[in-house]
Design an enzyme around this catalytic site. Structure first.
Site, PDB file in Angstrom:
ATOM      1  N   LYS A  45      56.676  44.457  44.621  1.00  0.00           N
ATOM      2  CA  LYS A  45      55.222  44.356  44.672  1.00  0.00           C
ATOM      3  C   LYS A  45      54.587  45.359  43.722  1.00  0.00           C
ATOM      4  CE  LYS A  45      51.510  44.121  48.092  1.00  0.00           C
ATOM      5  NZ  LYS A  45      51.046  42.822  47.569  1.00  0.00           N
ATOM      6  N   GLY A  72      44.199  41.491  45.216  1.00  0.00           N
ATOM      7  CA  GLY A  72      43.622  42.714  44.692  1.00  0.00           C
ATOM      8  C   GLY A  72      44.556  43.907  44.661  1.00  0.00           C
ATOM      9  N   CYS A 131      45.019  44.189  34.617  1.00  0.00           N
ATOM     10  CA  CYS A 131      44.097  45.163  35.210  1.00  0.00           C
ATOM     11  C   CYS A 131      42.968  45.516  34.244  1.00  0.00           C
ATOM     12  CB  CYS A 131      44.840  46.436  35.587  1.00  0.00           C
ATOM     13  SG  CYS A 131      46.234  46.171  36.680  1.00  0.00           S
ATOM     14  N   ILE A 192      54.100  33.487  32.745  1.00  0.00           N
ATOM     15  CA  ILE A 192      52.706  33.917  32.736  1.00  0.00           C
ATOM     16  C   ILE A 192      52.280  34.423  34.120  1.00  0.00           C
ATOM     17  CG2 ILE A 192      52.002  32.353  30.898  1.00  0.00           C
ATOM     18  CD1 ILE A 192      50.914  30.433  33.040  1.00  0.00           C
ATOM     19  N   THR A 194      48.921  34.573  36.816  1.00  0.00           N
ATOM     20  CA  THR A 194      48.161  33.444  37.345  1.00  0.00           C
ATOM     21  C   THR A 194      46.990  33.041  36.457  1.00  0.00           C
ATOM     22  OG1 THR A 194      46.852  34.983  38.672  1.00  0.00           O
ATOM     23  CG2 THR A 194      48.763  33.955  39.732  1.00  0.00           C
TER      24      THR A 194
END
Length: 303
Positions: A45, A72, A131, A192, A194
């Site tokens: 993660k 997020g 980001c 890729i 999303t």
């Protein structure tokens, strides 16, 4: 016997199947279902310097052949991941993992990379460049080739382990971004991430997601991901990890023929928890049907 092995910047994998970051956590839930050591690797993660709660609920929306998420970057933060999550993961997964990191400035990426570079069971650093660059106007790092180049140069100078860049498809020209990664010293590219999407609640007349828009993943985006892997493979020489809607052994082979050296499987882990195990079991037979003796031989074979 079909040889399923492949290689990513010197890291040898038993097979090309890797659960994607954000869809597999740190493996704890899945270890109860099957032996995780059958996997090629695990992309953990995404990690930020400080813990993040993520976006407000609701942050998941169903779509035909896929899903939207606006999680997020929820995660426990760098110190927790290094001191707790990765050591625990090493107890039941005995191969190097891919550490996905997310910063909001180049300095943050470098700090994250330097720390992860010292962790024994981390084999590859994966920079999530979706980001926003808070010190560069707020645009995502991955939408600007100059930003990506500068980021890669900075991180590569600070670490010894291979650095891969996870590219966003939400750009005008993904090839120019990929070239900037290579020129900046990146060892490989993951693609890729999303695609940006939206759903509307007809009864309430408002967006389903609290954050309005979210990332579309799942089988619906596979042809787009395949096209981008194909385009990037023809433009750069560094290894690629292909991802985006993979849901079968056939998809894995197709992605590798387009140019990927390995693949990551994301959204399907949420709807079919045994997807990676199934694909690894099905790959040898599918290769035999297609006359493939060594899977790595087909990487980028389609002109």
């Amino acid at each position: 016997m079909v040889d399923l092995s492949t290689e990513l910047s010197g890291l040898k994998l038993d097979n090309p199947v890797i659960p994607a970051s954000g869809t597999f956590g740190y493996g704890k839930e899945f270890r109860e279902l099957y032996d995780l050591d059958i996997l090629g690797s695990i992309a953990i993660k995404g990690t930020t310097l400080k813990p993040r709660y993520g976006n407000e609920l609701p942050r998941i929306a169903e779509c035909p052949s896929g899903m939207l998420n606006s999680v997020g970057l929820q995660n426990p933060g760098l110190r927790n991941v290094i001191e707790r999550e990765l050591p625990e993961l090493s107890e039941f997964f005995h191969k190097p993992v891919i550490a996905n990191i997310s910063g909001f400035s180049i300095a943050e990426y470098i700090e994250l990379a330097e720390e992860m570079d010292q962790v024994k069971n981390v084999g590859i650093l994966e920079l999530n460049v979706s980001c926003p660059n808070v010190r560069g106007g707020g645009l995502a790092f991955g939408t600007d080739a100059d930003n990506v180049y500068t980021l890669c140069c900075g991180v590569k100078k600070a670490v010894k382990k291979p650095v891969y860049v996870k590219l966003s498809p939400n750009v005008t020209d993904i090839v120019s971004i990929a070239k900037a990664c290579e020129e900046g010293g990146a060892d490989g590219i993951s693609l890729i991430n999303t695609l940006l999407g939206l759903r509307i609640d007809l009864q309430r007349r408002r967006t389903v997601l609290k954050n309005r828009m979210g990332g579309l993943s799942g089988p619906a985006i596979f042809p787009v991901a395949l096209r981008m892997v194909y385009q990037v493979r023809r433009a750069v020489k560094i290894p690629l990890i292909g991802m985006g809607g993979i849901s079968s052994a056939e998809d894995v082979i197709e992605m590798m023929m387009a140019g990927a050296s390995a693949v990551q499987i994301g959204a399907m882990n949420l709807t079919e928890p045994l997807i990676c195990q199934r694909i690894i079991r099905e790959l040898p037979e599918k290769c035999r049907e297609l006359g493939i003796e060594k899977l790595s031989d087909i990487i980028g074979c389609v002109e």
